[in-house]
Design an enzyme around this catalytic site. Structure first.
Site, PDB file in Angstrom:
ATOM      1  N   ASP A   1       0.702  -1.148   0.033  1.00  0.00           N
ATOM      2  CA  ASP A   1      -0.069  -0.195  -0.097  1.00  0.00           C
ATOM      3  C   ASP A   1       0.829   1.228  -0.004  1.00  0.00           C
ATOM      4  O   ASP A   1       0.402   2.187   0.472  1.00  0.00           O
ATOM      5  CB  ASP A   1      -0.891  -0.068   1.298  1.00  0.00           C
TER       6      ASP A   1
ATOM      7  N   GLU B   1      -1.080  -8.938  -1.278  1.00  0.00           N
ATOM      8  CA  GLU B   1      -1.457  -8.350  -0.091  1.00  0.00           C
ATOM      9  C   GLU B   1      -2.779  -7.462  -0.378  1.00  0.00           C
ATOM     10  O   GLU B   1      -2.835  -6.336   0.237  1.00  0.00           O
ATOM     11  CB  GLU B   1      -0.270  -7.791   0.683  1.00  0.00           C
TER      12      GLU B   1
ATOM     13  N   GLU C   1      -1.721   5.064   3.231  1.00  0.00           N
ATOM     14  CA  GLU C   1      -1.700   3.911   2.698  1.00  0.00           C
ATOM     15  C   GLU C   1      -3.312   3.145   2.775  1.00  0.00           C
ATOM     16  O   GLU C   1      -3.180   2.445   1.685  1.00  0.00           O
ATOM     17  CB  GLU C   1      -0.884   2.868   3.745  1.00  0.00           C
TER      18      GLU C   1
ATOM     19  N   HIS D   1       8.276   3.865  13.094  1.00  0.00           N
ATOM     20  CA  HIS D   1       8.345   4.641  11.636  1.00  0.00           C
ATOM     21  C   HIS D   1       7.195   5.210  11.183  1.00  0.00           C
ATOM     22  O   HIS D   1       7.295   6.058  10.327  1.00  0.00           O
ATOM     23  CB  HIS D   1       9.010   3.667  10.568  1.00  0.00           C
TER      24      HIS D   1
ATOM     25  N   ARG E   1       4.115   7.403   9.850  1.00  0.00           N
ATOM     26  CA  ARG E   1       3.915   8.769   9.897  1.00  0.00           C
ATOM     27  C   ARG E   1       2.919   9.344  10.658  1.00  0.00           C
ATOM     28  O   ARG E   1       3.009  10.424  11.099  1.00  0.00           O
ATOM     29  CB  ARG E   1       3.415   8.941   8.228  1.00  0.00           C
TER      30      ARG E   1
ATOM     31  N   HIS F   1      14.796   4.263  12.309  1.00  0.00           N
ATOM     32  CA  HIS F   1      14.474   4.376  11.065  1.00  0.00           C
ATOM     33  C   HIS F   1      15.122   5.764  10.583  1.00  0.00           C
ATOM     34  O   HIS F   1      15.096   6.318  11.400  1.00  0.00           O
ATOM     35  CB  HIS F   1      12.861   4.762  10.860  1.00  0.00           C
TER      36      HIS F   1
HETATM   37  N1  UDP Z   1      12.776  -5.131   9.243  1.00  0.00           N
HETATM   38  C1  UDP Z   1      14.344  -5.041   8.602  1.00  0.00           C
HETATM   39  N2  UDP Z   1      15.422  -4.361   9.328  1.00  0.00           N
HETATM   40  C2  UDP Z   1      15.053  -3.340  10.294  1.00  0.00           C
HETATM   41  C3  UDP Z   1      13.714  -3.221  10.618  1.00  0.00           C
HETATM   42  C4  UDP Z   1      12.841  -3.872   9.958  1.00  0.00           C
HETATM   43  O1  UDP Z   1      14.819  -5.910   7.997  1.00  0.00           O
HETATM   44  O2  UDP Z   1      15.977  -2.554  10.904  1.00  0.00           O
HETATM   45  C5  UDP Z   1      12.062  -5.668   8.301  1.00  0.00           C
HETATM   46  C6  UDP Z   1      10.870  -6.493   9.188  1.00  0.00           C
HETATM   47  O3  UDP Z   1      11.407  -7.724   9.677  1.00  0.00           O
HETATM   48  C7  UDP Z   1       9.678  -6.516   8.284  1.00  0.00           C
HETATM   49  C8  UDP Z   1      10.032  -5.371   7.557  1.00  0.00           C
HETATM   50  O4  UDP Z   1      11.295  -4.760   7.596  1.00  0.00           O
HETATM   51  O5  UDP Z   1       9.742  -7.713   7.661  1.00  0.00           O
HETATM   52  C9  UDP Z   1       8.851  -4.150   8.077  1.00  0.00           C
HETATM   53  O6  UDP Z   1       9.225  -3.199   7.410  1.00  0.00           O
HETATM   54  P1  UDP Z   1       8.585  -1.511   7.952  1.00  0.00           P
HETATM   55  O7  UDP Z   1       8.584  -1.625   9.227  1.00  0.00           O
HETATM   56  O8  UDP Z   1       9.695  -0.537   7.331  1.00  0.00           O
HETATM   57  O9  UDP Z   1       7.122  -1.440   7.109  1.00  0.00           O
HETATM   58  P2  UDP Z   1       5.764  -2.146   7.345  1.00  0.00           P
HETATM   59  O10 UDP Z   1       5.873  -3.409   7.766  1.00  0.00           O
HETATM   60  O11 UDP Z   1       5.037  -1.094   8.503  1.00  0.00           O
HETATM   61  O12 UDP Z   1       5.108  -1.679   6.255  1.00  0.00           O
END
Ligand code: UDP
Length: 300
Positions: A97, A119, A133, A207, A209, A240
């Site tokens: 998203d 997804e 998103e 992270h 927003r 982040h």
């Molecule tokens: N992740 C990673 N390194 C980090 C933090 C998170 O590889 O330092 C991985 C985590 O295992 C997950 C993904 O990144 O698979 C999540 O990404 P993020 O939190 O940026 O986005 P969201 O899932 O909220 O879309």
């Protein structure tokens, strides 16, 4: 032979699409596979591509400092439009998203190219949360020709939104495929500099927003309090790079010896840390899906 262009721009998209790209690549007699990255999160993306050994055919490098959402959206739209005209894919594949997903799908729609949405069907039904998103995924679902729903609930959301049953395929969540592949490796790559951790460890990420400002101040204040009270517990937090997160995290948390603020780490290392954690505190969508598969409690 169908030509599929898989398009992604951020770390979670790379993780969740990696197993799909690998499967497409295995079916060379059926599909010609190309990978296009927008570079929406360039530095976080590179780490992931290395882990999964995916070499993008193109990187649009759309990231600019202090970019607006409108600027980002239009750069992605124009960039993908050009690529689609040049390579004439049969299908584009996107996941999740992000702004990349929505703008890439719009470009495909303008060119009458089929769209596969991995997804599909996630909803909060609050158009500002997550922002942007929630609207990105709703609009992408409307444009998609193949809606790959991770769960039956997601499928029901799609049906409610008027999406035809024959376009919907319940596939499971591809992050679990990625997690299983990487868990089998179980090694560390980049975080050797991590100080010795106490037996009990809390892993933190943040992270979103919607949490910039006051919500993060509250969260970091609570983490600080816990760290002061529980000196025998290590708190590990890969911060982040977004300045709205980075500056406040460093201001509020960098002074305590049992809080370890580290750079974002590669997926191998992150999975290694999740496996070691006693609890995970996060606002991440992906991590709250992964943690239960590793039998870890997660507080969102
Ligand atoms: N992740 C990673 N390194 C980090 C933090 C998170 O590889 O330092 C991985 C985590 O295992 C997950 C993904 O990144 O698979 C999540 O990404 P993020 O939190 O940026 O986005 P969201 O899932 O909220 O879309």
């Amino acid at each position: 032979m169908k030509r599929i262009i898989t398009i992604f721009g951020t770390r979670p998209e790379a993780i969740k699409l990696a197993p799909v790209v690998k499967e497409i690549e295995k079916r060379r007699h059926q599909f010609e596979s190309m990978v296009l990255v927008t570079g929406q999160h360039d530095e976080l993306l590179e780490q992931m591509l290395m882990v999964f050994q995916i070499k993008p055919d193109h990187n649009l490098r759309v990231m600019q400092e202090n970019q607006t959402l409108a600027g980002l959206t239009s750069r992605i739209l124009e960039g993908i439009d050009k690529m689609i005209k040049e390579y004439r894919p049969d299908i584009i594949l996107v996941q999740g998203d992000t702004t990349t997903v929505f703008a890439a799908s719009l470009a495909a729609f303008y060119n009458r190219i089929s769209i596969g949405h991995v997804e599909a069907g996630l909803r909060t039904n609050d158009k500002y949360e997550p922002f942007p998103e929630e609207i990105n995924r709703r609009l992408t679902d409307q444009m998609a020709d193949y809606a790959f729903a991770p769960t039956e609930t997601a499928k029901r959301n799609l049906l409610k939104a008027g999406i035809s049953d024959r376009k919907i395929f319940v596939t499971g969540n591809t992050v679990i495929d990625a997690l299983i592949q990487v868990s089998a490796i179980d090694k560390r790559e980049t975080i050797d500099e991590l100080p010795r951790l106490n037996d009990r460890m809390v892993l933190i990420t943040a992270h979103r927003r919607e949490n910039f400002g006051k919500p993060f101040m509250n969260v970091f204040g609570a983490v600080r309090k816990l760290a002061l009270e529980m000196k025998d517990v290590s708190f590990v937090y890969p911060v982040h790079p977004n300045p709205n997160v980075f500056n406040m995290a460093h201001e509020m948390l960098s002074q305590l010896p049992n809080i370890h603020l580290i750079k974002p780490i590669g997926y191998l290392d992150f999975v290694w840390l999740m496996r070691r954690a006693h609890i995970i505190l996060t606002d991440s969508g992906g991590i709250q899906e992964e943690a239960p598969s590793l039998h870890k409690p997660v507080l969102v």
